[in-house]
Design a protein around this motif. Sequence first.
Motif, PDB file in Angstrom:
ATOM      1  N   GLN A   1      62.306   9.204 -20.200  1.00 45.63           N
ATOM      2  CA  GLN A   1      62.669  10.549 -19.787  1.00 45.63           C
ATOM      3  C   GLN A   1      61.503  11.487 -20.076  1.00 45.63           C
ATOM      4  OE1 GLN A   1      65.345  11.569 -18.250  1.00 45.63           O
ATOM      5  NE2 GLN A   1      64.969  13.764 -18.295  1.00 45.63           N
ATOM      6  N   GLN A   3      59.671  14.874 -20.820  1.00 44.59           N
ATOM      7  CA  GLN A   3      59.946  16.169 -21.427  1.00 44.59           C
ATOM      8  C   GLN A   3      58.701  17.027 -21.330  1.00 44.59           C
ATOM      9  OE1 GLN A   3      61.415  15.087 -25.397  1.00 44.59           O
ATOM     10  NE2 GLN A   3      63.409  15.872 -24.766  1.00 44.59           N
ATOM     11  N   VAL A   5      56.963  20.509 -22.933  1.00 45.56           N
ATOM     12  CA  VAL A   5      57.055  21.436 -24.064  1.00 45.56           C
ATOM     13  C   VAL A   5      55.927  22.438 -23.970  1.00 45.56           C
ATOM     14  CG1 VAL A   5      57.081  21.672 -26.556  1.00 45.56           C
ATOM     15  CG2 VAL A   5      58.108  19.650 -25.495  1.00 45.56           C
ATOM     16  N   SER A  25      55.552  14.353 -21.940  1.00 46.97           N
ATOM     17  CA  SER A  25      55.718  12.941 -22.292  1.00 46.97           C
ATOM     18  C   SER A  25      56.106  12.194 -21.032  1.00 46.97           C
ATOM     19  CB  SER A  25      56.808  12.784 -23.348  1.00 46.97           C
ATOM     20  OG  SER A  25      58.051  13.252 -22.853  1.00 46.97           O
ATOM     21  N   ASN A  96      56.635  23.205 -15.294  1.00 46.33           N
ATOM     22  CA  ASN A  96      57.534  22.281 -14.608  1.00 46.33           C
ATOM     23  C   ASN A  96      56.725  21.630 -13.509  1.00 46.33           C
ATOM     24  OD1 ASN A  96      59.788  20.969 -13.380  1.00 46.33           O
ATOM     25  ND2 ASN A  96      61.128  22.606 -14.065  1.00 46.33           N
ATOM     26  N   PHE A 104      64.031  19.548 -15.807  1.00 49.88           N
ATOM     27  CA  PHE A 104      62.860  19.589 -16.670  1.00 49.88           C
ATOM     28  C   PHE A 104      62.481  20.983 -17.143  1.00 49.88           C
ATOM     29  CE2 PHE A 104      62.270  15.253 -16.556  1.00 49.88           C
ATOM     30  CZ  PHE A 104      62.294  14.760 -15.263  1.00 49.88           C
ATOM     31  N   GLY A 106      62.167  23.605 -19.743  1.00 45.82           N
ATOM     32  CA  GLY A 106      62.185  23.606 -21.196  1.00 45.82           C
ATOM     33  C   GLY A 106      62.579  24.966 -21.727  1.00 45.82           C
TER      34      GLY A 106
END
Length: 115
Positions: A1, A3, A5, A25, A96, A104, A106
């Motif tokens: 998945q 992510q 940040v 990630s 994004n 996605f 955040g």
Amino acid sequence: QVQLVESGGGLVQAGGSLRLSCAASGSIFSINTMGWYRQAPGKQRELVASITRGGSRNYADSVKGRFTISRDNAKNTVSLQMNSLKPEDTAVYYCNFYPAVINFWGQGTQVTVSS
């Protein structure tokens, strides 16, 4: 998945600079166009800048000449260098994919520019 940040926001005076970073990630980062978005209070989220896998860039008219988007595919990061900041740049900034993928979004990073 995957992510995403964001980091690097803060409070800065008009005319100042900030550099935002987004760490991703997951291996799909390097094959996708990435974007930086922002959402100011009471306004819709808008695309600020995008960059393709090969490095082609596009910017919103409001930030052209002041912001620079870059990416490091080896490190899975995308950055936004913001210079000559204006009070109207105050917003929460997000990274994004482009087009954005709803799953996605955040937490974003707050940028506040004081006059």
